[in-house]
Design a protein around this motif. Sequence first.
Motif, PDB file in Angstrom:
ATOM      1  N   GLY A 179       0.871  -0.905   0.047  1.00 16.46           N
ATOM      2  CA  GLY A 179       0.293   0.384  -0.528  1.00 16.46           C
ATOM      3  C   GLY A 179       0.885   1.147  -0.151  1.00 16.46           C
ATOM      4  O   GLY A 179       1.713   1.667  -1.023  1.00 16.46           O
ATOM      5  N   THR A 180       0.987   2.121   1.008  1.00  8.63           N
ATOM      6  CA  THR A 180       1.501   3.417   1.221  1.00  8.63           C
ATOM      7  C   THR A 180       2.546   3.440   2.781  1.00  8.63           C
ATOM      8  O   THR A 180       3.526   3.905   2.197  1.00  8.63           O
ATOM      9  N   ARG A 181       2.881   2.087   3.050  1.00 11.32           N
ATOM     10  CA  ARG A 181       3.938   1.793   3.757  1.00 11.32           C
ATOM     11  C   ARG A 181       5.149   1.686   3.149  1.00 11.32           C
ATOM     12  O   ARG A 181       4.858   0.740   2.249  1.00 11.32           O
ATOM     13  N   LYS A 182       5.969   2.886   3.599  1.00 18.08           N
ATOM     14  CA  LYS A 182       7.628   2.638   2.881  1.00 18.08           C
ATOM     15  C   LYS A 182       7.888   1.214   4.084  1.00 18.08           C
ATOM     16  O   LYS A 182       8.291   1.236   5.048  1.00 18.08           O
ATOM     17  N   PRO A 183       8.722   0.815   3.219  1.00 11.66           N
ATOM     18  CA  PRO A 183       9.816  -0.675   4.007  1.00 11.66           C
ATOM     19  C   PRO A 183      10.371   0.509   4.542  1.00 11.66           C
ATOM     20  O   PRO A 183      11.671   1.521   4.257  1.00 11.66           O
ATOM     21  N   VAL A 184      11.528  -0.130   6.016  1.00 16.09           N
ATOM     22  CA  VAL A 184      12.840   0.315   6.220  1.00 16.09           C
ATOM     23  C   VAL A 184      13.360  -0.280   6.410  1.00 16.09           C
ATOM     24  O   VAL A 184      13.692  -1.873   6.546  1.00 16.09           O
ATOM     25  N   ALA A 185      14.533   0.748   5.997  1.00 14.89           N
ATOM     26  CA  ALA A 185      16.270  -0.224   5.771  1.00 14.89           C
ATOM     27  C   ALA A 185      16.844   0.420   6.790  1.00 14.89           C
ATOM     28  O   ALA A 185      17.213   1.582   7.240  1.00 14.89           O
ATOM     29  N   LEU A 186      17.676  -0.838   7.564  1.00 15.63           N
ATOM     30  CA  LEU A 186      18.463  -0.388   8.150  1.00 15.63           C
ATOM     31  C   LEU A 186      20.267  -0.417   8.103  1.00 15.63           C
ATOM     32  O   LEU A 186      20.501  -1.232   7.360  1.00 15.63           O
ATOM     33  N   VAL A 187      20.760   0.708   7.870  1.00 11.58           N
ATOM     34  CA  VAL A 187      22.265   0.479   7.537  1.00 11.58           C
ATOM     35  C   VAL A 187      23.364   0.465   8.235  1.00 11.58           C
ATOM     36  O   VAL A 187      23.744   1.643   9.009  1.00 11.58           O
ATOM     37  N   THR A 188      24.034   0.278   8.891  1.00  6.35           N
ATOM     38  CA  THR A 188      25.871   0.607   9.885  1.00  6.35           C
ATOM     39  C   THR A 188      26.387   0.696   8.852  1.00  6.35           C
ATOM     40  O   THR A 188      27.021   0.001   7.988  1.00  6.35           O
ATOM     41  N   GLY A 189      27.559   1.364   9.624  1.00  9.59           N
ATOM     42  CA  GLY A 189      28.804   1.549   8.542  1.00  9.59           C
ATOM     43  C   GLY A 189      28.010   2.557   7.535  1.00  9.59           C
ATOM     44  O   GLY A 189      28.628   3.017   6.748  1.00  9.59           O
TER      45      GLY A 189
END
Length: 269
Positions: A4-14
Amino acid sequence: MATGTRKPVALVTGGGSGIGRATAVRFAELGYSCVVADIDEQSVKETLGMLQTPGIAVQVDVTMATSVEAMVTAAVQRFGRIDCAFNGAGIEGTPARIADHQEEEYDRVMGVNAKGVWLCLKYEIAQMLQQEPVVSDPARWADKPDVCRFRGQRGSIVNDSSRSGLGPMPYSSAYCASKWAILGITETAAAEYAKDGIRVNAVCPALTATSMLSRLKEKLPADFMEKLDAMSPVGRVAAPQEVAEAVCWLCSDACPFTTGEHLKIAGGI
C-alpha cells in the motif's frame, strides 16, 4: 517490500561512507525509509542529507551490545519495524604478516567486523521475530506452486563479508579471519531463522573504491597493490554503488528462496 502506502524500512550500519553510504542512498532511491548508523556521527549526518526519503542518523559502536540495542530501538521507535538491514560496519586494521601482527590489533579487527555483525544480527533478528510477515505483492505469487510461493517475510539481512573471506589476502590475516567468520555467522543465522520468515545473506566484494582502499594503498607495499590491480579481469576496482545494488537485490522480494548464501562481487577474480 512496500505494501500500500507504507514505506519499507532499511537499517544500514557503516552508513557514513563507502559501501554503507551507497547502500543507504540506493535504499532511499527505491523508496525505503532509512536508519543510517555509524560510529562517526558527522559522516552519518552527511549521508542522511543525501537521502530522498525520511530517515534518521544514529551513532553506534557495533562492538557494544548496549549501543547496538539502542540503535535498533531508535529505528523501531521512529518507523515501527525493520524490514531490511545491511550490516556494513567494518575496519581493515593495520596490515602486517602474521609473525609481525599485534595481538591487540587482531582483537580490534575481530571485535568490529565479526562480533559487530553478530551483535547486529542478535538485536535485528530479535526485533524481526516480533514483526508480522509482509507480502509486498500477493498477486505476483498467487499462481505459483506452493513449493515456491512467497508467503511473506519478517525481515531480510545482508552482512558485508569480502572476497578476502573466500581466499587468502597477504598482510591481512585478522581481516580475512573476520570476513570468513561473517560467512559462518551468516549461514548459521539463515538456518536458524528460515522458518521464521527471516532471510540472512552476505556479499563478498573485492577491492572497492572507498576510503578503506585509500588507506590500504598508503599502508601496503606499492608493488603488492599493483599485483592486486592486475588480478582483476575487469581491469578496475568496484564502485560502492555496484555493491549497493547487490545488497538491495538480496534484501528485496525478488529472491524469496535465497538465504544462507554469499554473493561474490569481484569482477571475475
